[in-house]
Design a protein around this motif. Structure first.
Motif, short mmCIF file in Angstrom:
data_model
loop_
_atom_site.label_atom_id
_atom_site.label_comp_id
_atom_site.label_asym_id
_atom_site.label_seq_id
_atom_site.Cartn_x
_atom_site.Cartn_y
_atom_site.Cartn_z
N ARG A 102 0.84 -1.20 0.00
CA ARG A 102 0.00 0.00 0.00
C ARG A 102 0.87 1.24 0.00
O ARG A 102 1.95 1.25 0.59
CB ARG A 102 -0.88 0.00 1.26
N HIS A 104 0.76 5.52 0.62
CA HIS A 104 -0.01 6.60 1.25
C HIS A 104 0.72 7.93 1.10
O HIS A 104 1.94 7.99 1.26
CB HIS A 104 -0.17 6.35 2.75
N PRO A 117 -8.89 13.24 -2.01
CA PRO A 117 -8.45 11.87 -1.64
C PRO A 117 -9.05 10.79 -2.53
O PRO A 117 -8.34 9.88 -2.95
CB PRO A 117 -8.93 11.73 -0.20
N ASP A 118 -10.34 10.90 -2.83
CA ASP A 118 -10.97 9.87 -3.66
C ASP A 118 -10.41 9.85 -5.07
O ASP A 118 -10.18 8.79 -5.65
CB ASP A 118 -12.49 10.07 -3.70
N GLU A 121 -6.85 8.42 -5.10
CA GLU A 121 -6.90 6.96 -4.91
C GLU A 121 -7.40 6.26 -6.18
O GLU A 121 -6.86 5.24 -6.59
CB GLU A 121 -7.79 6.59 -3.72
N ASP A 125 -4.05 5.08 -7.32
CA ASP A 125 -4.03 3.99 -6.34
C ASP A 125 -3.11 4.32 -5.16
O ASP A 125 -2.32 3.50 -4.70
CB ASP A 125 -3.63 2.67 -6.99
N SER A 127 -3.51 6.22 -1.34
CA SER A 127 -4.46 6.81 -0.40
C SER A 127 -3.89 8.10 0.20
O SER A 127 -2.68 8.28 0.27
CB SER A 127 -4.85 5.82 0.69
N VAL A 129 -4.14 10.57 3.57
CA VAL A 129 -4.56 10.63 4.97
C VAL A 129 -3.98 11.89 5.62
O VAL A 129 -3.01 12.47 5.12
CB VAL A 129 -4.13 9.37 5.75
N GLY A 138 -9.21 10.10 6.30
CA GLY A 138 -8.91 9.79 4.91
C GLY A 138 -8.98 8.31 4.61
O GLY A 138 -8.85 7.48 5.51
N PRO A 139 -9.22 7.99 3.32
CA PRO A 139 -9.27 6.58 2.94
C PRO A 139 -7.92 5.91 3.20
O PRO A 139 -6.88 6.48 2.93
CB PRO A 139 -9.59 6.61 1.44
N GLY A 140 -7.94 4.77 3.77
CA GLY A 140 -6.69 4.07 4.03
C GLY A 140 -6.01 4.48 5.32
O GLY A 140 -4.88 4.08 5.58
N SER A 141 -6.67 5.28 6.16
CA SER A 141 -6.00 5.74 7.38
C SER A 141 -5.66 4.58 8.31
O SER A 141 -4.64 4.61 8.98
CB SER A 141 -6.83 6.81 8.09
#
Length: 152
Positions: A102, A104, A117-118, A121, A125, A127, A129, A138-141
């Protein structure tokens, strides 16, 4: 060794040097360092042992590869700044060895627009945070802070 392979290896060495220079410059920003250490503390509290690196702010082992977090300097919360940070963390993923589990981008404050953020991502790809008064947003936090296994 073929000429093409030598060219790729030479490019990787130059990229690694550029990433190290950029990381060193970012670490002169006190807010960047405060957020980086806040993230490191969250990982230690979640039972992880993040690794030191001269080219990436925070990296920890994941189940399928490293989880890489790149903290952007204070004020880098616009779409263009976040997108540039996402490209940089993708470059870091290429030179760290192994396929990252992953990626970030960590901001020092919320993004300028709620859609950033969206979109980052979806397109890259990666994320996005950021810290808040109540934890991380945030996504993936949960992946960035290492709490994904605690919330299962």
């Amino acid at each position: 060794m073929s000429g093409k392979l030598m060219l790729i290896l030479g490019g990787t060495q130059h990229l690694t040097a550029e990433l190290a220079t950029a990381a060193e410059a970012d670490r002169t920003c006190l807010q960047h360092e405060a957020v980086r250490h806040q993230l490191l503390a969250a990982l230690f509290r979640a039972g992880h042992k993040p690794q030191d690196s001269s080219i990436v702010d925070v990296v920890r082992p994941g189940e399928r590869g490293p989880i890489i977090c790149e903290v952007l300097p204070a004020g880098h919360t616009s779409y263009h700044a976040v997108r540039a940070g996402a490209v940089r963390v993708r470059e870091i993923g290429q030179v760290t060895g192994g396929t990252p589990e992953r990626l970030h981008v960590v901001l020092t404050s919320p993004p300028d627009e709620p859609w950033i953020p969206d979109l980052v991502e979806q397109v890259l790809d990666v994320s996005v945070v950021w810290p808040s008064a109540t934890g991380w947003q945030g996504p993936g936090s949960s992946s960035a802070t290492g709490t994904e296994r605690l919330s299962n």
